[in-house]
Design an enzyme around this catalytic site. Structure first.
Site, PDB file in Angstrom:
ATOM      1  N   CYS A 339     -15.621   2.639  10.243  1.00 54.03           N
ATOM      2  CA  CYS A 339     -17.010   2.171  10.657  1.00 54.03           C
ATOM      3  C   CYS A 339     -18.140   2.880   9.823  1.00 54.03           C
ATOM      4  CB  CYS A 339     -17.273   2.304  12.250  1.00 54.03           C
ATOM      5  SG  CYS A 339     -18.500   1.425  12.884  1.00 54.03           S
ATOM      6  N   HIS A 439     -12.531   0.551  15.047  1.00 57.35           N
ATOM      7  CA  HIS A 439     -11.933   1.753  15.716  1.00 57.35           C
ATOM      8  C   HIS A 439     -10.642   1.504  16.289  1.00 57.35           C
ATOM      9  CE1 HIS A 439     -16.161   3.838  15.223  1.00 57.35           C
ATOM     10  NE2 HIS A 439     -16.679   2.561  15.787  1.00 57.35           N
TER      11      HIS A 439
END
Length: 498
Positions: A339, A439
């Site tokens: 991310c 994630h």
């Protein structure tokens, strides 16, 4: 005990922050499940960077996702309808029913104007939840006796009063001053609020509990409320923590026969639970650091998510960590970004619309030939994907506000193929340099095996089953609490009718 008997909601409220409410609530979620009930967690308002994405792409606090897992039920935004994600010392992103509704500074947020709409939203979420579960295991926030915030409080006693909940006041004896904190908390409540306090739970006790027996009686005499348990401090039970401050206590210890993995400790680090599987994997020694010498000793360097990518990138350049990461990679270390960490690895990060702040552009670490542009719309969704040429379907989720694309003249080289066969994710330079927006990618054993493969000559352990490990930890937590609380008294409180 009649397992189908209807229980009142139970709220674990605190004498202060970090007294262990979240873990106690998780333990009771598992206890009620074991005893044949259908519990579910609820926290009206949570403040945390560490969030979780539901199956329908909505956000809630990670603590309530953990509690739902302990309860054995799918998590839902009704379990945490209001989530505040700090973006600076004074402002937070407000997430309502799983969707961001904007940024607010603390002063504006706690003013009375507009509070009733938020209050009604959290009440409605609780009401929906209570119709489906028995009992609802509620959690307060911080101290129950912040009397200056009483009129704007959405999460503690006003919420308990709406729910008709029995409140157990949790106090941390390890920090000292337990008599003053418990007595003061109870005495600062008004008469209506005090009627809901049905028990006191002393948490994090160290030493011989028998030495505190007189203290139990003193507290009961002072407050007129029974002490329902004295729960000892533990070291051998591993439950996901709500706050990333605990990461700073995890020090590096070089370990022979294991792969040393450094997670770069960003100032605005978010979703640190991405690394929980690695943390428990017996093949791995994982540590969190922003020390350049420790980074140079790592076999694998992981760049985590960030709530403020540009601010963290500026800091990494200022303190020399950026240069250490590049040098470590040049000397053989694997570098992977997740991310915000993926964004950091590119050629540049641009924010012309000032989504994050005043910085419009910074050069990245230059490890991947990609560029990132921040955008106001947040993407939140669960995904199923395949990495590289693997045929195995993996699970993960996305929470980000930017788009990352190859720089001009560079072809795409995705790390992952989303299972809809339309989208791809991330960038794969080679087995030592890659980035992803997903994630939870490290919750998939096959991806961990791939990441560790270049270091198999160091390994002495086998693949780690994280799901089985977590179930074992919830059961251990439930057993620990059962031994030290008066559970028959708690059930009597929860089923008593005036």
């Amino acid at each position: 005990m009649n397992t189908v008997e209807r229980c009142h909601p139970i709220m674990f409220a605190g004498t202060g922050s970090d007294v262990g409410k979240s873990i106690i609530a998780a333990g009771f979620c598992r206890i009620f499940k074991q005893d044949g009930y259908t519990p579910a967690p609820f926290k009206a308002q949570n403040m945390a960077l560490n969030s979780y994405v539901t199956s329908d792409g909505l956000e809630l606090g990670r603590a309530q996702a953990v509690q739902a897992e302990a309860a054995g039920v799918p998590c839902h935004t009704d379990m945490n309808p209001l989530l505040l994600k700090p973006s600076s010392d004074h402002t937070s992103q407000v997430v309502l029913n799983g969707k961001p509704i904007g940024n607010r500074n603390a002063y504006d947020y706690f003013r009375k104007e507009g509070r009733e709409e938020l209050r009604q939203a959290v009440y409605d979420a609780f009401d929906r939840l209570e119709k489906r579960y028995n009992p609802v295991v509620m959690e307060g926030a911080g101290s129950i006796s912040e009397i200056n915030l009483r009129e704007s409080d959405l999460v503690n006693l006003p919420m308990a009063i709406h729910a008709g909940a029995d409140v157990i006041l949790v106090a941390d004896i390890d920090r000292g001053g337990v008599f003053a904190s418990v007595y003061g908390s109870v005495m600062l409540l008004n008469e209506e609020e005090r009627r809901h306090i049905k028990g006191i739970l002393i948490n994090k006790f160290r030493g011989d509990i028998r030495l505190f027996e007189s203290g139990v009686k003193m507290l009961e005499d002072l407050c007129g409320v029974p002490v329902v348990g004295v729960v000892p401090y533990y070291k051998d039970i591993y439950i996901e923590e709500e706050d990333s401050v605990v990461l700073q206590t995890k020090q590096m210890q070089a370990s022979l026969g294991k792969v040393n993995i450094a997670v770069v400790l960003l100032r605005h680090l978010s979703n640190f639970t991405d690394f929980n599987v690695l943390e428990r994997d017996p093949r791995v020694h994982l540590f969190y650091t922003n020390n350049t010498e420790e980074i140079m000793k790592a076999d694998i360097i992981l760049l985590p998510g960030s709530k403020s990518t540009l601010s963290d990138l500026y800091e990494l350049r200022r303190n020399g960590v950026a240069q250490a990461i590049v040098r470590a990679h040049r000397e053989g270390a694997t570098v992977m970004g997740i991310c915000g960490g993926y964004q950091l690895m590119g050629q540049e990060v641009c924010d012309p619309e000032h989504v994050e702040g005043e910085i419009e552009r910074l050069p990245g670490l230059g490890l991947l030939p990609v560029t990132t542009r921040m955008q106001g719309e947040k993407i939140t969704r669960q995904v199923k994907f395949r990495f590289l040429d693997s045929e195995e379907i993996c699970d993960g989720y996305e929470i980000h506000m930017g788009t990352t694309t190859p720089v001009e003249g560079i072809e795409e080289s995705p790390l992952n193929h989303i299972n809809d066969e339309i989208r791809t994710d991330g960038y794969f330079k080679d087995s030592t340099c890659m980035g992803t927006y997903i994630h939870g990618i490290l919750d998939n054993p096959s991806f961990i095996d791939y990441l560790l493969k270049p270091f198999t000559d160091k390994l002495e352990e086998t693949t780690f089953d994280y799901k089985a490990f977590k179930e074992e930890q919830y059961d251990k937590l439930a057993d620990h609490i059962r031994k030290h609380v008066d559970l028959p008294l708690i059930y009597k409180i929860l089923t008593h009718h005036d």
